[in-house]
Design a protein around this motif. Structure first.
Motif, PDB file in Angstrom:
ATOM      1  N   VAL A  69      21.945  69.258  53.152  1.00  0.00           N
ATOM      2  CA  VAL A  69      23.224  67.630  53.021  1.00  0.00           C
ATOM      3  C   VAL A  69      22.177  66.874  52.123  1.00  0.00           C
ATOM      4  CG1 VAL A  69      23.988  65.432  54.438  1.00  0.00           C
ATOM      5  CG2 VAL A  69      24.093  67.537  55.406  1.00  0.00           C
ATOM      6  N   THR A  70      23.031  66.708  51.353  1.00  0.00           N
ATOM      7  CA  THR A  70      22.383  65.450  50.256  1.00  0.00           C
ATOM      8  C   THR A  70      22.951  64.031  50.060  1.00  0.00           C
ATOM      9  OG1 THR A  70      23.374  65.990  48.344  1.00  0.00           O
ATOM     10  CG2 THR A  70      21.521  67.036  49.030  1.00  0.00           C
ATOM     11  N   ASP A  71      22.220  62.884  49.231  1.00  0.00           N
ATOM     12  CA  ASP A  71      23.061  61.676  48.937  1.00  0.00           C
ATOM     13  C   ASP A  71      23.614  61.189  49.827  1.00  0.00           C
ATOM     14  OD1 ASP A  71      22.235  62.242  46.277  1.00  0.00           O
ATOM     15  OD2 ASP A  71      24.363  62.615  45.542  1.00  0.00           O
ATOM     16  N   GLY A  72      22.987  60.716  51.471  1.00  0.00           N
ATOM     17  CA  GLY A  72      23.446  60.019  52.418  1.00  0.00           C
ATOM     18  C   GLY A  72      24.705  60.838  53.026  1.00  0.00           C
ATOM     19  N   GLY A  73      25.009  62.135  52.841  1.00  0.00           N
ATOM     20  CA  GLY A  73      26.199  62.714  53.913  1.00  0.00           C
ATOM     21  C   GLY A  73      26.859  63.011  53.229  1.00  0.00           C
ATOM     22  N   ASP A  75      13.176  69.875  49.318  1.00  0.00           N
ATOM     23  CA  ASP A  75      13.667  70.502  50.447  1.00  0.00           C
ATOM     24  C   ASP A  75      14.017  69.629  51.891  1.00  0.00           C
ATOM     25  OD1 ASP A  75      14.214  72.821  49.212  1.00  0.00           O
ATOM     26  OD2 ASP A  75      11.937  73.574  49.581  1.00  0.00           O
ATOM     27  N   ASN A  76      13.322  68.678  51.423  1.00  0.00           N
ATOM     28  CA  ASN A  76      13.068  67.735  52.484  1.00  0.00           C
ATOM     29  C   ASN A  76      14.599  67.078  52.621  1.00  0.00           C
ATOM     30  OD1 ASN A  76      11.457  65.267  54.283  1.00  0.00           O
ATOM     31  ND2 ASN A  76      12.828  64.076  53.207  1.00  0.00           N
ATOM     32  N   GLY A  77      14.888  66.637  54.420  1.00  0.00           N
ATOM     33  CA  GLY A  77      15.984  66.224  54.085  1.00  0.00           C
ATOM     34  C   GLY A  77      17.313  66.525  55.601  1.00  0.00           C
ATOM     35  N   PRO A  78      18.456  66.003  55.765  1.00  0.00           N
ATOM     36  CA  PRO A  78      19.040  67.165  56.547  1.00  0.00           C
ATOM     37  C   PRO A  78      19.847  68.189  56.048  1.00  0.00           C
ATOM     38  CG  PRO A  78      20.019  65.471  55.698  1.00  0.00           C
ATOM     39  CD  PRO A  78      18.937  65.256  54.931  1.00  0.00           C
ATOM     40  N   TYR A  79      20.231  68.836  57.015  1.00  0.00           N
ATOM     41  CA  TYR A  79      20.740  71.013  57.830  1.00  0.00           C
ATOM     42  C   TYR A  79      22.284  71.083  58.587  1.00  0.00           C
ATOM     43  CZ  TYR A  79      17.347  71.705  53.247  1.00  0.00           C
ATOM     44  OH  TYR A  79      16.214  71.926  52.435  1.00  0.00           O
ATOM     45  N   GLU A  80      22.881  71.282  58.260  1.00  0.00           N
ATOM     46  CA  GLU A  80      23.876  71.470  58.907  1.00  0.00           C
ATOM     47  C   GLU A  80      24.076  73.020  59.112  1.00  0.00           C
ATOM     48  OE1 GLU A  80      27.171  68.729  58.373  1.00  0.00           O
ATOM     49  OE2 GLU A  80      26.027  67.644  58.304  1.00  0.00           O
ATOM     50  N   CYS A  81      24.586  73.517  60.544  1.00  0.00           N
ATOM     51  CA  CYS A  81      24.972  74.760  61.069  1.00  0.00           C
ATOM     52  C   CYS A  81      26.530  74.687  61.114  1.00  0.00           C
ATOM     53  CB  CYS A  81      24.082  75.312  61.523  1.00  0.00           C
ATOM     54  SG  CYS A  81      24.503  77.387  62.100  1.00  0.00           S
ATOM     55  N   HIS A  82      27.358  75.240  60.357  1.00  0.00           N
ATOM     56  CA  HIS A  82      28.562  75.444  61.188  1.00  0.00           C
ATOM     57  C   HIS A  82      28.927  76.985  61.572  1.00  0.00           C
ATOM     58  CE1 HIS A  82      30.205  71.078  59.050  1.00  0.00           C
ATOM     59  NE2 HIS A  82      29.156  71.233  59.241  1.00  0.00           N
ATOM     60  N   VAL A  83      29.936  76.817  62.634  1.00  0.00           N
ATOM     61  CA  VAL A  83      29.755  78.334  63.450  1.00  0.00           C
ATOM     62  C   VAL A  83      31.779  78.012  63.012  1.00  0.00           C
ATOM     63  CG1 VAL A  83      30.259  79.957  65.003  1.00  0.00           C
ATOM     64  CG2 VAL A  83      27.931  78.069  64.185  1.00  0.00           C
ATOM     65  N   GLY A  84      32.326  79.582  63.440  1.00  0.00           N
ATOM     66  CA  GLY A  84      33.697  79.026  63.093  1.00  0.00           C
ATOM     67  C   GLY A  84      34.226  80.747  64.096  1.00  0.00           C
ATOM     68  N   ILE A  85      34.361  80.374  65.858  1.00  0.00           N
ATOM     69  CA  ILE A  85      35.329  81.906  66.106  1.00  0.00           C
ATOM     70  C   ILE A  85      36.898  82.068  66.062  1.00  0.00           C
ATOM     71  CG2 ILE A  85      32.865  81.114  67.128  1.00  0.00           C
ATOM     72  CD1 ILE A  85      34.784  80.842  68.948  1.00  0.00           C
ATOM     73  N   TYR A  86      37.536  82.444  66.046  1.00  0.00           N
ATOM     74  CA  TYR A  86      38.907  83.205  66.766  1.00  0.00           C
ATOM     75  C   TYR A  86      38.952  83.244  67.849  1.00  0.00           C
ATOM     76  CZ  TYR A  86      39.349  85.655  62.153  1.00  0.00           C
ATOM     77  OH  TYR A  86      39.215  85.647  60.832  1.00  0.00           O
ATOM     78  N   ASN A 125      23.125  70.200  63.297  1.00  0.00           N
ATOM     79  CA  ASN A 125      22.107  69.474  61.964  1.00  0.00           C
ATOM     80  C   ASN A 125      20.599  69.117  63.200  1.00  0.00           C
ATOM     81  OD1 ASN A 125      22.296  66.307  62.814  1.00  0.00           O
ATOM     82  ND2 ASN A 125      24.973  66.574  63.699  1.00  0.00           N
ATOM     83  N   VAL A 126      19.197  69.474  61.390  1.00  0.00           N
ATOM     84  CA  VAL A 126      18.670  69.183  61.899  1.00  0.00           C
ATOM     85  C   VAL A 126      18.348  68.291  60.862  1.00  0.00           C
ATOM     86  CG1 VAL A 126      17.800  71.464  60.723  1.00  0.00           C
ATOM     87  CG2 VAL A 126      16.422  70.621  63.266  1.00  0.00           C
ATOM     88  N   PHE A 127      16.926  67.660  60.376  1.00  0.00           N
ATOM     89  CA  PHE A 127      16.124  66.822  59.454  1.00  0.00           C
ATOM     90  C   PHE A 127      15.373  68.011  59.532  1.00  0.00           C
ATOM     91  CE2 PHE A 127      14.154  64.311  57.672  1.00  0.00           C
ATOM     92  CZ  PHE A 127      14.819  63.191  56.770  1.00  0.00           C
ATOM     93  N   LEU A 128      14.678  67.729  58.529  1.00  0.00           N
ATOM     94  CA  LEU A 128      13.693  68.984  57.970  1.00  0.00           C
ATOM     95  C   LEU A 128      12.233  67.942  56.972  1.00  0.00           C
ATOM     96  CD1 LEU A 128      11.771  71.604  57.677  1.00  0.00           C
ATOM     97  CD2 LEU A 128      13.365  72.327  55.187  1.00  0.00           C
ATOM     98  N   ASN A 129      11.668  67.473  57.735  1.00  0.00           N
ATOM     99  CA  ASN A 129      10.231  66.580  57.212  1.00  0.00           C
ATOM    100  C   ASN A 129       9.015  67.384  56.900  1.00  0.00           C
ATOM    101  OD1 ASN A 129       9.356  64.391  56.449  1.00  0.00           O
ATOM    102  ND2 ASN A 129       8.533  63.768  58.806  1.00  0.00           N
ATOM    103  N   VAL A 130       9.695  66.876  55.124  1.00  0.00           N
ATOM    104  CA  VAL A 130       8.360  67.708  54.512  1.00  0.00           C
ATOM    105  C   VAL A 130       7.208  66.629  54.163  1.00  0.00           C
ATOM    106  CG1 VAL A 130       8.156  69.229  51.959  1.00  0.00           C
ATOM    107  CG2 VAL A 130      10.519  69.092  53.705  1.00  0.00           C
ATOM    108  N   MET A 131       6.415  67.216  54.688  1.00  0.00           N
ATOM    109  CA  MET A 131       5.235  66.444  54.301  1.00  0.00           C
ATOM    110  C   MET A 131       4.388  67.416  52.801  1.00  0.00           C
ATOM    111  SD  MET A 131       3.347  64.963  58.259  1.00  0.00           S
ATOM    112  CE  MET A 131       2.886  66.762  57.667  1.00  0.00           C
ATOM    113  N   ALA A 132       4.073  65.778  51.822  1.00  0.00           N
ATOM    114  CA  ALA A 132       2.606  66.242  51.271  1.00  0.00           C
ATOM    115  C   ALA A 132       1.388  65.614  51.357  1.00  0.00           C
ATOM    116  CB  ALA A 132       3.731  65.808  49.522  1.00  0.00           C
TER     117      ALA A 132
END
Length: 455
Positions: free
Chosen positions: A58-62, A106-117, A131-138
């Motif tokens: 997810v980028t640009d504030g979602g 790569d810093n920022g939020p990520y989402e996992c979407h799952v679909g079932i029948y 969702n999860v936020f990946l905090n990358v330090m340098a």
């Protein structure tokens, strides 16, 4: 490129509902450092039939979701990793996405979407996400200590504020910056943020309260030293730079090395003022700037070691840069050509000092008893260039003043001009320009170098 994914089954769960259910969660991640490998883990539990798994960045504030991985069960027959239980049909899965070498981008939020029948309809798709936020330090990539407002002059008669600037670049998040003197942490008074539009703002009045408006200690004034021939700073000093540079009365000794400390100096613990700011950089890192300001005391600050240190969660140990405050001493002057003739272009250059000098010195050239060849009173810079020197400059004395806030040193060198066999005597005009050529006569002379140091 570089993204990989895997599926795995966990233990089944009791109970079979009439309609399929789905729960999704992503394991939280601690902050990671640039270059590390990172695995994003998405856990989901269901009793339905798998339809698809999609990972998004997810980028640009979602507002923008970039698809980074897709698993579509309709086009995959590989379910050998899944276990079937006779009494339980609920299964827990885990989908992983691996970044082999994480970057700042790569810093920022990520989402996992799952679909079932849905089990009841066997056609309707049930969706859930986590969702999860990946905090990358340098870690910071560079650190340096500079002196503000350099090159700057030395003043024997007035106290001066002095500021060290520590610049730290490339870090994320902003680092913790602090100063040390001779290896000991400096306790400083914090300063507020500079007002908008003021530029490099610094406190103006850092002088010791025992100093009056003349920058002379009140204790000295009370003891009547002014009446004893010691003039205050607001008066023209009988001995000092002004007298030494008088083009009429000045005499050039053979060699003079003298030291004189400012009269206003207090041998006391200085009061330091500290300010810390940081600004974002386009690559996602920050540039941090820390300033340390105090009233300079050459008597105790000369040869003092100052260091700037940085603590950062991505560093295993502090990062450091250090400087030693030193007044200029023993300038090395060269003149080319070494045997100058009428009509030559002569270059007089300061090549260095007997010691490392910090802050950067200010260089000023003057001609003793007269103006420079171009008619100016003085010239700034490490090099003085005399274009097409006339015979009249033979024996002229030139002074180079090298100074920084800690001290000043004067070096005198004499120019010896030999006659040129290709230029006849008496062919220069009133300005020293050459108008002809002819015979040769050798003039023998000596070069005299005089050094005067004030710190």
């Amino acid at each position: 490129p570089g993204w990989t994914q895997g599926l795995g089954a966990a233990a089944p769960v009791e109970g079979v509902p009439a309609h399929a259910y789905l729960t999704v969660s992503i394991e939280p991640l601690p902050p990671v450092v640039v270059g590390d490998a990172v695995t994003l883990k998405c856990n989901f539990k269901t009793d339905g039939k798998m339809r698809e798994i999609v990972w998004y960045r997810v980028t640009d504030g979602g507002t923008i979701k970039q698809k980074i991985f897709t698993f579509d069960a309709m086009f995959s027959t590989n379910f050998s990793h899944m276990e079937n239980y006779r009494k339980r049909e609920d299964l827990v899965y885990q989908s992983t996405v691996r970044l082999p070498e994480v970057r700042i981008s790569d810093n920022g939020p990520y989402e996992c979407h799952v679909g079932i029948y849905d089990r009841a309809t066997r056609e309707k798709v049930v969706l859930a996400s986590g969702n999860v936020f990946l905090n990358v330090m340098a870690p910071p990539t560079s650190i340096s200590v500079l002196a503000a407002d350099t090159p700057a002059p030395f003043s024997r008669y007035q106290a001066q504020n002095f500021t060290l600037v520590c610049v730290v670049s490339g870090g994320k998040p902003a680092p913790l910056v602090y100063f040390k003197r001779d290896g000991e942490p400096i306790e400083a008074t914090p300063l507020p943020e500079p007002p908008v539009g003021t530029g490099n703002w610094a406190p103006r009045n850092l002088l010791h309260r025992d100093l009056d408006d003349t920058k002379v200690p009140k204790s000295l004034m009370d003891e009547g030293e002014v009446g004893a021939g010691q003039a205050p700073a607001t008066m023209d000093p009988p001995r000092g730079l002004a007298a030494e540079r008088d083009p009429v009365t000045e005499t050039i000794p053979e060699t003079v090395v003298s030291r004189e400390f400012p009269r206003w100096v207090h041998v006391a613990e200085p009061i330091y003022y500290f300010r810390h700011t940081h600004a974002p950089v386009s690559d996602g890192t920050v540039e941090a700037r820390a300033t340390l300001t105090w009233t300079l005391n050459p008597q105790i600050d000369n040869e003092a070691l100052f260091s700037c240190e940085v603590k950062h969660p991505a560093l295993s140990m502090p990062m450091q840069s250090e400087v030693t405050l030193v007044a200029p001493k023993g300038p090395k002057i060269t003149m080319t050509p070494t045997r100058a003739r009428v009509g030559d272009t002569v270059r007089i250059l300061v090549q260095g000092f007997q010691n490392e000098v910090f802050p950067e010195p200010l260089f000023t050239w003057t001609r003793v008893g007269s103006r420079l060849l171009d008619g100016s009173a003085e010239h700034d810079g490490k090099e003085l260039v005399l274009e097409r020197v006339p015979a009249e400059l033979n024996g002229s004395m030139y002074r180079c003043t090298a100074q920084n806030p800690l001290g000043s040193t004067d070096t005198h060198t004499r120019l010896i001009v030999f006659e040129n066999p290709n230029i006849p005597r008496g062919t220069e005009d009133s300005n020293g320009s050459l108008t002809g050529h002819c015979g040769f006569r050798l003039v023998l002379a000596l070069t005299l170098t005089v050094i005067l140091e004030l710190t």
